[in-house]
Write a protein that holds these residues in place. Structure first.
Motif, short mmCIF file in Angstrom:
data_model
loop_
_atom_site.label_atom_id
_atom_site.label_comp_id
_atom_site.label_asym_id
_atom_site.label_seq_id
_atom_site.Cartn_x
_atom_site.Cartn_y
_atom_site.Cartn_z
N HIS A 130 -13.12 10.50 46.07
CA HIS A 130 -13.26 10.96 44.69
C HIS A 130 -14.75 11.22 44.46
N THR A 131 -15.07 12.30 43.78
CA THR A 131 -16.47 12.62 43.49
C THR A 131 -16.61 13.00 42.02
N GLN A 132 -17.76 12.67 41.46
CA GLN A 132 -18.05 13.03 40.08
C GLN A 132 -19.55 12.97 39.84
N THR A 133 -20.06 13.94 39.08
CA THR A 133 -21.48 13.94 38.74
C THR A 133 -21.73 12.94 37.61
N PHE A 134 -22.79 12.16 37.76
CA PHE A 134 -23.19 11.19 36.75
C PHE A 134 -24.71 11.09 36.73
N ASP A 135 -25.26 10.93 35.55
CA ASP A 135 -26.66 10.62 35.37
C ASP A 135 -26.76 9.13 35.08
N VAL A 136 -27.42 8.38 35.95
CA VAL A 136 -27.48 6.94 35.78
C VAL A 136 -28.22 6.57 34.50
N LEU A 137 -29.11 7.42 34.02
CA LEU A 137 -29.81 7.12 32.77
C LEU A 137 -28.83 7.11 31.60
N ASP A 138 -27.89 8.06 31.59
CA ASP A 138 -26.87 8.06 30.55
C ASP A 138 -25.88 6.92 30.75
N ALA A 139 -25.54 6.63 32.00
CA ALA A 139 -24.56 5.58 32.27
C ALA A 139 -25.10 4.20 31.89
N ALA B 72 -4.69 -4.71 51.33
CA ALA B 72 -5.14 -3.75 50.33
C ALA B 72 -6.27 -2.88 50.89
N THR B 73 -6.22 -1.58 50.60
CA THR B 73 -7.26 -0.67 51.04
C THR B 73 -8.55 -0.92 50.26
N PRO B 74 -9.67 -1.16 50.93
CA PRO B 74 -10.92 -1.41 50.20
C PRO B 74 -11.33 -0.18 49.38
N ARG B 75 -12.03 -0.45 48.30
CA ARG B 75 -12.54 0.61 47.43
C ARG B 75 -14.06 0.46 47.34
N ILE B 76 -14.77 1.56 47.61
CA ILE B 76 -16.23 1.54 47.64
C ILE B 76 -16.77 2.59 46.70
N LEU B 77 -17.79 2.23 45.94
CA LEU B 77 -18.51 3.14 45.06
C LEU B 77 -19.90 3.37 45.62
N GLU B 78 -20.28 4.64 45.75
CA GLU B 78 -21.66 4.96 46.16
C GLU B 78 -22.36 5.67 45.02
N ILE B 79 -23.49 5.13 44.60
CA ILE B 79 -24.29 5.68 43.51
C ILE B 79 -25.41 6.52 44.10
N GLY B 80 -25.55 7.76 43.61
CA GLY B 80 -26.59 8.64 44.14
C GLY B 80 -26.38 8.91 45.62
N CYS B 81 -25.22 9.46 45.96
CA CYS B 81 -24.80 9.51 47.37
C CYS B 81 -25.63 10.46 48.22
N GLY B 82 -26.18 11.55 47.64
CA GLY B 82 -26.91 12.52 48.47
C GLY B 82 -25.98 13.12 49.51
N GLU C 77 -26.40 15.68 40.89
CA GLU C 77 -26.16 17.09 41.15
C GLU C 77 -24.79 17.30 41.78
N GLU C 78 -24.26 18.51 41.65
CA GLU C 78 -22.97 18.86 42.23
C GLU C 78 -23.08 19.20 43.70
N LEU C 79 -24.21 19.76 44.14
CA LEU C 79 -24.35 20.19 45.52
C LEU C 79 -24.18 19.04 46.52
#
Length: 369
Positions: A233-242, A181-191, A212-214
């Protein structure tokens, strides 16, 4: 008998001989177009020589045009592999960008180096000296003015080098175990997304988020320009809301939010990465809650959290421990252990703000051994 004239000591050939000593391959002009019989067939025997001399004179005055390195390599059939940085853009979303490239050790399979994109701190140069121009500002200054959080696009922060190294090791370990299986990784606040780029280079599926989107645009451009094998995959998220989840929803094990659900609340990831995001106490507490929920949902998830001793470190540890119920009944509290920055880090892992080199950062350790 045919008449043929081959100039051997003209300025034109002297210039070509000089250019062959350069490192870059210079194209040889097509001499047959100037000295073929086609000019005589069109103009006759009297005007033909005049046309030849006119073309020679124009060729001598014409500036030498360099051809792309890829075309030069195809012409020679043997050359070095085209650098990934040569295909990266110089501008993203209206911001001038620079490439930060590293050669990791041990080397990556099928790839020599990995490059991340950051906004440039060089001031713009105006070529029009007649028309008055306002004072030039760099793209970095523009980003600081335009974005609520511009830290991630200014450079690769010291803790990101360690996170990228750990992601590299995690993916290599999975490969050695022959897990299909292909590993799946999540990066929070990737910069700038250096850990995500390392994972993508190894064919991993990556979900990257940022306020931010930039930063996400920089990450997408870097991945596309280097033709990395993984799926992004990319998506904007505010961790305070999440992190704001009602207690009733949390008690029932279902996390309902006003906006789109945070990825780790609905999907399982093999690893979650967060590097150098603990600047503020509220953000640090929110990240601790998000990671605790992710571990409760999928206990086998690997956490790769690095920090350069930011002010929100202890707040993060307290939030993570409270979410996981650690510190009771003899269980140990999470902590950061000091690890060395990899030797292959660019610019001696210099801080993008003050330029100081960082030799060690903190790496999260959940359980004492």
């Amino acid at each position: 008998s045919s008449w043929n004239w081959t100039p051997t000591t003209s300025l034109f050939h002297q210039q070509l001989s000089h250019n062959r000593s350069r490192q870059q391959l210079i194209p040889r002009p097509a001499l047959q177009s100037a000295f073929s019989w086609s000019c005589f067939a069109k103009t006759g025997p009297m005007l033909g020589p005049l046309l030849v001399m006119k073309r020679v004179h124009a060729a001598q005055k014409r500036p030498v045009r360099r051809i792309p390195q890829r075309v030069a390599c195809r012409a020679r059939k043997t050359c070095e592999v085209l650098l990934e940085s040569d295909r990266l853009p110089k501008e993203v979303d209206g911001y001038r960008v620079d490439s930060i490239c590293v050669i990791p050790s041990p080397p990556m399979p099928k790839r020599q180096r990995i490059c991340a994109l950051v906004v440039s701190d060089e001031q713009a140069e105006f070529t029009d000296a007649v028309v008055w121009q306002p004072l030039a500002v760099s793209s970095a200054q523009q980003a600081i003015s335009n974005l609520d959080d511009a830290f991630g696009v200014l450079g690769v922060w010291p803790a990101a080098w360690v996170a990228a190294e750990r992601v590299f090791g995690f993916c290599q370990t999975r490969r050695r175990r022959n897990q299909s299986a292909t590993p799946r990784i999540l990066e929070i606040g990737c910069g700038s997304g250096l850990p995500s780029l390392f994972a993508l280079a190894l064919g991993v599926e990556v979900f990257a988020t940022d306020l931010e989107e930039l930063p996400l645009s920089l990450l997408r451009a870097a991945a596309k320009g280097q033709h990395l094998d993984g799926k992004l995959h990319t998506q904007t998220f505010d961790v305070l809301d999440a992190a704001s989840v009602s207690s009733s929803s949390a008690a029932g094990g279902v996390f309902r939010q006003a906006g789109p659900a945070f990825p780790s609340d609905t999907e399982a990831f093999d690893a979650i990465v967060c590097s150098d995001c603990l600047y503020k106490h509220d953000v640090a507490a929110a990240i601790g809650k998000i990671l605790a929920r992710a571990l409760l949902r999928s206990p086998t998830t690997t956490l790769i959290v690095t920090d350069a001793n930011r002010r929100g470190r202890q707040t993060f540890l307290n939030s993570l421990a409270a979410g996981l119920g650690l510190g009771f009944g003899g269980s140990t509290l999470p902590e950061f252990e000091r690890v060395s920055v990899p030797s292959w880090a660019a610019d001696d892992a210099a801080d993008p703000f003050d330029g100081t080199s960082t030799m060690e950062v903190g790496l999260l350790r959940l359980f004492s051994t």
